[in-house]
Design an enzyme around this catalytic site. Structure first.
Site, PDB file in Angstrom:
ATOM      1  CD  GLU A   7       9.568  -6.415 -16.855  1.00 38.98           C
ATOM      2  OE1 GLU A   7       9.169  -5.152 -16.299  1.00 38.98           O
ATOM      3  OE2 GLU A   7       8.964  -7.312 -17.153  1.00 38.98           O
TER       4      GLU A   7
ATOM      5  N   GLY B 188      13.418  -2.009 -14.502  1.00 36.44           N
ATOM      6  CA  GLY B 188      13.334  -1.461 -13.215  1.00 36.44           C
ATOM      7  C   GLY B 188      13.261  -2.373 -12.249  1.00 36.44           C
TER       8      GLY B 188
ATOM      9  N   GLY C 258      15.005  -6.205 -10.386  1.00 32.33           N
ATOM     10  CA  GLY C 258      15.995  -7.518 -10.519  1.00 32.33           C
ATOM     11  C   GLY C 258      15.400  -8.750  -9.727  1.00 32.33           C
TER      12      GLY C 258
ATOM     13  CB  THR D 204      22.852 -15.096 -19.879  1.00 32.61           C
ATOM     14  OG1 THR D 204      23.045 -14.347 -18.782  1.00 32.61           O
ATOM     15  CG2 THR D 204      23.941 -15.788 -20.341  1.00 32.61           C
TER      16      THR D 204
ATOM     17  CG  HIS E  71      49.259 -13.621  -8.857  1.00 29.41           C
ATOM     18  ND1 HIS E  71      48.331 -14.555  -8.212  1.00 29.41           N
ATOM     19  CD2 HIS E  71      49.591 -14.393  -9.879  1.00 29.41           C
ATOM     20  CE1 HIS E  71      48.431 -15.656  -8.844  1.00 29.41           C
ATOM     21  NE2 HIS E  71      49.121 -15.552 -10.019  1.00 29.41           N
TER      22      HIS E  71
ATOM     23  N   GLY F 209      51.870  -7.128  -7.345  1.00 24.93           N
ATOM     24  CA  GLY F 209      51.683  -6.310  -8.448  1.00 24.93           C
ATOM     25  C   GLY F 209      51.359  -7.101  -9.708  1.00 24.93           C
TER      26      GLY F 209
ATOM     27  CD  GLU G  60      20.504 -18.016 -12.117  1.00 25.37           C
ATOM     28  OE1 GLU G  60      19.262 -17.995 -11.684  1.00 25.37           O
ATOM     29  OE2 GLU G  60      20.544 -18.452 -13.235  1.00 25.37           O
TER      30      GLU G  60
ATOM     31  CD  GLU H  53      22.742  -8.191   0.085  1.00 21.08           C
ATOM     32  OE1 GLU H  53      23.606  -7.740   0.567  1.00 21.08           O
ATOM     33  OE2 GLU H  53      22.430  -8.569  -1.349  1.00 21.08           O
TER      34      GLU H  53
END
Length: 401
Positions: A131, A133, A135, A162, A354, A356, A379, A383
């Site tokens: 939501e 507010g 995770g 998703t 690679h 630049g 997922e 931490e």
């Protein structure tokens, strides 16, 4: 030429499936991925091809029209798909988690109704916990369901969905205090609802709105959305499993296999980054010779390849543990944590090789550099994984007496 991240002990069927998927990735995904990603265009033609291959029903039991394959087979397919374009693996993943939750926790009526059409890709799944507010702190969910006769009325706002626009079935986790007295632990008063809807944006059914796509740094092509419930009425027979209060456990079971999936995605992206790096290192010349002949670059390639192998081995171990029927939250947490961190490091090393040109949108590594960070938070953050790992280790190594 021998490739990295080979898997021992696969059956002939598994090897045939993986060979088919790899061929599809090389021919149908890699050549168009960067162009579609830069346009943030949904890869409909690729998705149609995956339907024809039967990948939407890969782990759905044969009795429901699926292929009945293992989590390991699925994870190895995801690894191949993410090697081509990580966003495509995301389209598959949420569908797979909902199908898995139905298979494990659904009523017989729910399985009979949803799984055959999910196997064909006619019903496309998404799931929703986060939501605005919160995770990873699932216990802080505020979206709520209130019983009203034979229905429940859902209200609240969900985030980071998703396939929010393209899906036609969303497994939504909300609070449901009915039958759970005040003071009940939050994880015991949550319920998963199976919400059917029309694909698209705006009001996709009465009381349910998908506002539009969230503009992201990477992981483009796949639609990531909010979900707003305002008086959304859901029949009681669309409670997953038919009983309220079990939603948290159902979702965590789904997320556990989802973590294996994210580990597989990290492995696939890291493999592609290594392929791009080792190829470019043999083409780019400095000081009169290919940079691959400089010791500094050889050391970098050695480190990258070792990380690819290590992440792959941990991912395979976690999948096999789950397939055996054993608890695998420790192995899944370790695999997700290591694979996502190593993916970021391998992609950055390929980017450095690679020089630049890695900063140019003409080169594929630029896309991978923007995609890899999503795996660090999807997922569950690093931490959160370390919290899971630490707690499980203390369970296993608890001092006696």
């Amino acid at each position: 030429m021998a490739r990295l991240a080979q898997t021992a002990g696969l059956t002939d069927v598994q090897q045939e499936i993986l060979s088919t998927v790899r061929d599809f990735v090389d021919k149908e995904i890699i050549p168009v991925a960067t162009e579609l990603e830069h346009r943030d265009e949904y890869p409909q033609q690729i998705v149609d091809g995956l339907k024809e291959l039967g990948l939407f029903g890969l782990m759905i039991p044969e009795e429901y029209g699926g292929l009945g394959e293992s989590l390991l087979t699925y994870a190895l397919c995801v690894e191949e798909i993410a090697r081509g374009w990580m966003s495509v693996s995301g389209i598959i993943n949420t569908h797979f988690i909902v199908a898995y939750m139905l298979k494990q926790h659904g009523t017989q009526e729910q399985k009979d109704y949803f799984l055959p059409r999910m196997a064909l890709g006619e019903i496309r799944g998404a799931f929703s916990m986060s939501e605005p507010g919160l995770g990873s702190d699932v216990s802080a969910i505020t979206s709520k369901a209130v019983k009203d006769g034979d229905e429940y009325v859902l209200n609240g706002q969900k985030m980071w969905l998703t396939n929010g626009g393209t899906s036609t079935l969303v497994a939504v986790l909300v609070r449901s205090d009915e039958g759970h007295p005040e003071g009940t632990a939050p994880h015991k008063s949550m319920t998963t609802f199976l919400v059917e809807k029309e694909p698209g944006f705006g009001e996709v059914r009465p009381g349910l709105t998908i506002p539009g796509k969230i503009d992201k740094m990477g992981y483009k092509g796949v639609d990531t959305t909010e979900l707003i419930m305002d008086g959304l009425r859901i029949p009681a027979d669309r409670v997953l499993g038919g009983v309220t209060g079990r939603g948290f456990y159902q979702m965590m079971d789904g997320v556990e296999v989802g973590r294996v999936n994210v580990a597989a995605r990290g492995c696939g992206v890291a493999q592609r980054a290594f392929e791009l790096g080792v190829s470019y290192a043999q083409q780019r010349n400095t000081f009169g010779k290919p940079i691959a002949q400089h010791q500094a670059i050889q050391f970098k390639l050695a480190e990258m390849a070792t990380k690819v192998e290590a992440a792959h081995a941990m991912m395979v171990n976690a999948a096999r543990k789950k397939d055996s029927g054993e608890r695998n939250d420790l192995e899944a947490g370790m695999a997700k944590y290591l694979a996502s961190e190593y993916c970021k490091e391998v992609v950055e090393d390929a980017f450095r090789i690679h020089g630049g040109y890695g900063f140019s949108k003409e080169y594929e590594i630029e896309r991978l550099y923007r995609e890899a960070p999503m795996l660090l938070i999807g997922e569950g953050t690093a931490e959160i994984q370390k919290m899971i790992i630490g707690r499980r280790l203390l369970e296993e190594y608890r001092l006696q007496g």
